[in-house]
Scaffold this active site. Structure first.
Site, short mmCIF file in Angstrom:
data_model
loop_
_atom_site.label_atom_id
_atom_site.label_comp_id
_atom_site.label_asym_id
_atom_site.label_seq_id
_atom_site.Cartn_x
_atom_site.Cartn_y
_atom_site.Cartn_z
N TYR A 74 0.84 -1.21 0.00
CA TYR A 74 0.00 0.00 0.00
C TYR A 74 0.88 1.25 0.00
CZ TYR A 74 -3.81 3.13 1.51
OH TYR A 74 -4.74 4.14 1.60
N GLU A 103 4.19 1.81 -0.56
CA GLU A 103 5.09 2.02 -1.71
C GLU A 103 4.29 2.15 -3.00
OE1 GLU A 103 7.87 3.03 -1.12
OE2 GLU A 103 9.15 1.74 0.08
N GLY A 104 3.15 1.45 -3.08
CA GLY A 104 2.29 1.61 -4.26
C GLY A 104 1.83 3.05 -4.39
N SER A 140 -14.66 1.62 12.45
CA SER A 140 -15.77 0.69 12.23
C SER A 140 -15.66 -0.52 13.18
CB SER A 140 -15.83 0.25 10.77
OG SER A 140 -14.54 0.01 10.28
N ASN A 141 -14.46 -1.02 13.39
CA ASN A 141 -14.30 -2.15 14.32
C ASN A 141 -14.82 -1.80 15.71
OD1 ASN A 141 -13.09 -3.78 12.45
ND2 ASN A 141 -11.15 -4.02 13.54
N GLN A 159 -0.85 4.49 20.54
CA GLN A 159 -0.54 5.07 19.22
C GLN A 159 -1.62 6.08 18.88
OE1 GLN A 159 -1.74 2.06 19.83
NE2 GLN A 159 -2.46 0.96 18.03
N ASP A 192 3.14 -0.78 12.32
CA ASP A 192 2.00 0.09 12.62
C ASP A 192 2.53 1.47 13.08
OD1 ASP A 192 -1.13 -0.76 13.43
OD2 ASP A 192 -0.41 1.07 14.38
N PRO A 193 2.21 2.54 12.35
CA PRO A 193 2.76 3.85 12.72
C PRO A 193 2.37 4.24 14.15
CG PRO A 193 1.81 3.93 10.54
CD PRO A 193 1.41 2.61 11.12
P1 NAD Z 1 -12.69 1.71 0.08
O1 NAD Z 1 -12.02 0.40 0.19
O2 NAD Z 1 -14.06 1.86 0.68
O3 NAD Z 1 -12.80 2.18 -1.43
C1 NAD Z 1 -11.92 1.78 -2.43
C2 NAD Z 1 -12.74 1.48 -3.68
O4 NAD Z 1 -11.84 1.12 -4.75
C3 NAD Z 1 -13.69 0.29 -3.49
O5 NAD Z 1 -14.96 0.63 -4.00
C4 NAD Z 1 -13.02 -0.82 -4.30
O6 NAD Z 1 -13.94 -1.78 -4.77
C5 NAD Z 1 -12.35 -0.03 -5.40
N1 NAD Z 1 -11.21 -0.73 -6.03
C6 NAD Z 1 -10.19 -1.38 -5.41
N2 NAD Z 1 -9.34 -1.88 -6.31
C7 NAD Z 1 -9.83 -1.54 -7.55
C8 NAD Z 1 -9.40 -1.77 -8.88
N3 NAD Z 1 -8.28 -2.46 -9.14
N4 NAD Z 1 -10.16 -1.29 -9.88
C9 NAD Z 1 -11.30 -0.59 -9.63
N5 NAD Z 1 -11.77 -0.35 -8.39
C10 NAD Z 1 -11.03 -0.82 -7.36
O7 NAD Z 1 -11.69 2.79 0.72
P2 NAD Z 1 -11.85 4.36 0.93
O8 NAD Z 1 -11.61 4.63 2.36
O9 NAD Z 1 -13.08 4.86 0.29
O10 NAD Z 1 -10.57 4.89 0.16
C11 NAD Z 1 -10.67 5.51 -1.12
C12 NAD Z 1 -9.30 6.02 -1.54
O11 NAD Z 1 -8.83 6.99 -0.61
C13 NAD Z 1 -8.22 4.93 -1.62
O12 NAD Z 1 -7.40 5.19 -2.72
C14 NAD Z 1 -7.47 5.11 -0.34
O13 NAD Z 1 -6.14 4.68 -0.47
C15 NAD Z 1 -7.56 6.61 -0.13
N6 NAD Z 1 -7.41 6.95 1.29
C16 NAD Z 1 -8.42 6.72 2.17
C17 NAD Z 1 -8.23 7.02 3.51
C18 NAD Z 1 -9.31 6.81 4.54
O14 NAD Z 1 -9.03 6.97 5.73
N7 NAD Z 1 -10.53 6.49 4.19
C19 NAD Z 1 -7.00 7.54 3.94
C20 NAD Z 1 -5.99 7.72 3.00
C21 NAD Z 1 -6.21 7.45 1.67
N1 UDP Z 2 -6.47 -0.71 15.52
C1 UDP Z 2 -6.90 -1.20 16.75
N2 UDP Z 2 -7.97 -2.05 16.77
C2 UDP Z 2 -8.63 -2.44 15.64
C3 UDP Z 2 -8.19 -1.93 14.39
C4 UDP Z 2 -7.10 -1.07 14.37
O1 UDP Z 2 -6.34 -0.88 17.80
O2 UDP Z 2 -9.59 -3.22 15.75
C5 UDP Z 2 -5.34 0.24 15.50
C6 UDP Z 2 -4.28 -0.05 14.46
O3 UDP Z 2 -3.31 -0.94 14.97
C7 UDP Z 2 -3.73 1.34 14.20
C8 UDP Z 2 -4.93 2.26 14.41
O4 UDP Z 2 -5.87 1.51 15.17
O5 UDP Z 2 -2.75 1.67 15.15
C9 UDP Z 2 -5.58 2.71 13.11
O6 UDP Z 2 -5.80 1.57 12.33
P1 UDP Z 2 -6.53 1.60 10.91
O7 UDP Z 2 -6.43 0.23 10.33
O8 UDP Z 2 -7.88 2.19 11.07
O9 UDP Z 2 -5.71 2.66 10.04
P2 UDP Z 2 -4.14 2.90 9.77
O10 UDP Z 2 -3.31 2.03 10.67
O11 UDP Z 2 -3.96 2.56 8.33
O12 UDP Z 2 -3.96 4.33 10.06
#
Ligand code: NAD
Ligand code: UDP
Ligand code: UDP
Length: 317
Positions: A149, A151-152, A193-194, A213, A277-278
């Site tokens: 994720y 590096e992508g 959500s969890n 964290q 995990d940051p």
């Molecule tokens: P999400 O998983 O709900 O949405 C991602 C969507 O992309 C889904 O509908 C999925 O089906 C679609 N998808 C995945 N791979 C695909 C592919 N190869 N081709 C077409 N569709 C594809 O996640 P989100 O929270 O809505 O995130 C949306 C974007 O925002 C992502 O790029 C994510 O990296 C970025 N982002 C989100 C957050 C956040 O906290 N929500 C934070 C940082 C970055």
């Molecule tokens: N986390 C947690 N319980 C959970 C899910 C996540 O304590 O059920 C922690 C996780 O280890 C991280 C933080 O909550 O430190 C945020 O996690 P999330 O997956 O939402 O996002 P990201 O780590 O990508 O910021």
């Protein structure tokens, strides 16, 4: 009043959490919206209420394959965002970010569209400076479980800036920090959500590590507003630009807040911390506030209340 010329806007990942809110806002504003999604983590339920609107079109497509359509602007959001989902098929995650970016940039080049990339605070990795500003290059493990994720997304940013320099594409790169709200799926796996699902069912709340964290949580409506404003900035504004809510909380504080809002009887239990995990994350949003005249309006408490209502509907359905 009917619009004579509507902008044709494509949202990849449009059936996901953020994408569905964005599609909704674009339609409300009077644009023509093409939602492209392969439904890996997105669902038709997220956009069911938009289907039937003559200005909304849904296309099942995987962005790792070429796509030939005619649009004016592209919001490239396609990519699973929750660690459990992006680690399910890590090779596909990297392909989605990298090949997806190449295809969307190729498309933007051909049709001269403006293109916005949903990048992430993960480009900073486990940051050594706090809060994180856009000039910081990050501390990222290139070979760990989160690397597909992180590096992508970093490579996608590189591609965006090279297409900008080499082919003069109009680009916008948003570095999105943790965002939450209605339409996150109950099995999404991210912390908000969890914890809400666990609290509403009076099940143990799982905190990874010691819960000390930190993250900074932005409500979805605030974030979508910032994405719309960033896309509409003059062409010399490319970002990368941090978008998020700078108010920082420990995960433990988040759990306590959710317990209070839901009146839950859940106990807090501790589970092992996933690798890489940051430890802390907080955006410096000076660039966004200055350039977009934007700042988040919705407090964590208000946003959680709205999100809890959404999850209550799931449980009562
Ligand atoms: P999400 O998983 O709900 O949405 C991602 C969507 O992309 C889904 O509908 C999925 O089906 C679609 N998808 C995945 N791979 C695909 C592919 N190869 N081709 C077409 N569709 C594809 O996640 P989100 O929270 O809505 O995130 C949306 C974007 O925002 C992502 O790029 C994510 O990296 C970025 N982002 C989100 C957050 C956040 O906290 N929500 C934070 C940082 C970055
Ligand atoms: N986390 C947690 N319980 C959970 C899910 C996540 O304590 O059920 C922690 C996780 O280890 C991280 C933080 O909550 O430190 C945020 O996690 P999330 O997956 O939402 O996002 P990201 O780590 O990508 O910021
Ligand atoms: N591409 C696409 N839709 C288009 C134009 C291009 O999906 O409308 C893809 C195309 O398959 C190519 C990629 O975008 O692999 C990059 O295109 P570009 O023109 O930059 O590179 P080239 O085709 O010269 O490799």
């Amino acid at each position: 009043m009917p619009k004579f010329i509507r902008k044709r806007i494509m949202v990849t990942g449009g059936a996901g959490f953020l994408g569905s809110h964005l599609c909704e806002r674009l339609l409300e504003r009077g644009d023509d919206v093409l939602c492209v999604d392969n439904f890996f983590t997105g669902t038709k339920d997220n956009i069911a209420h938009l289907i039937g609107n003559p200005h909304f079109e849904l296309q099942r497509h995987d962005v790792t394959f070429p796509l030939y359509v005619e649009v004016d602007e592209i919001f490239n959001l396609a990519c699973p965002a929750s660690p459990i989902h992006y680690q399910f098929d890590p090779v596909q995650t990297t392909k989605t970010s990298v090949l997806g970016a190449i295809n969307m940039l190729g498309l933007a080049k051909r049709v001269k569209a403006k293109v916005l990339q949903a990048s992430t605070s993960e480009v900073y990795g486990d940051p050594e400076i706090h809060p994180q500003h856009e000039g910081y290059w990050g501390k990222v493990n290139p070979i760990g479980l989160r690397s597909c994720y992180d590096e992508g997304k970093r490579c996608a940013e590189t591609l965006f800036f090279d297409y900008h320099r080499q082919h003069h594409l109009r680009i916008k790169v948003a570095r999105i920090f943790n965002t939450y709200g209605p339409r996150m799926l109950p099995n999404d796996g991210r912390v908000v959500s969890n914890i809400i699902m666990q609290a509403l069912q009076n099940e143990p709340i799982t905190l990874f590590g010691n819960g000390m964290q930190t993250r900074s949580f932005c409500f979805v409506d605030d974030l979508v507003e910032a994405l719309l404003r960033l896309m509409d900035t003059p062409d010399d504004i490319t970002g990368p630009m941090n978008l998020g809510n700078p108010k920082e909380f420990t995960i433990y504080q988040l759990a306590e807040l959710v317990i209070r809002i839901t009146g839950s009887r859940s106990a807090i239990v501790f589970k092992p911390l996933p690798s890489d995990d940051p430890r802390q994350r907080q955006p410096d949003i000076a660039m966004a506030t200055g350039t977009l005249n934007w700042s988040p309006k919705i407090s964590l408490e208000e946003g959680l209340e709205l999100t809890v209502r959404h999850f209550e509907q799931y449980l009562s359905a």
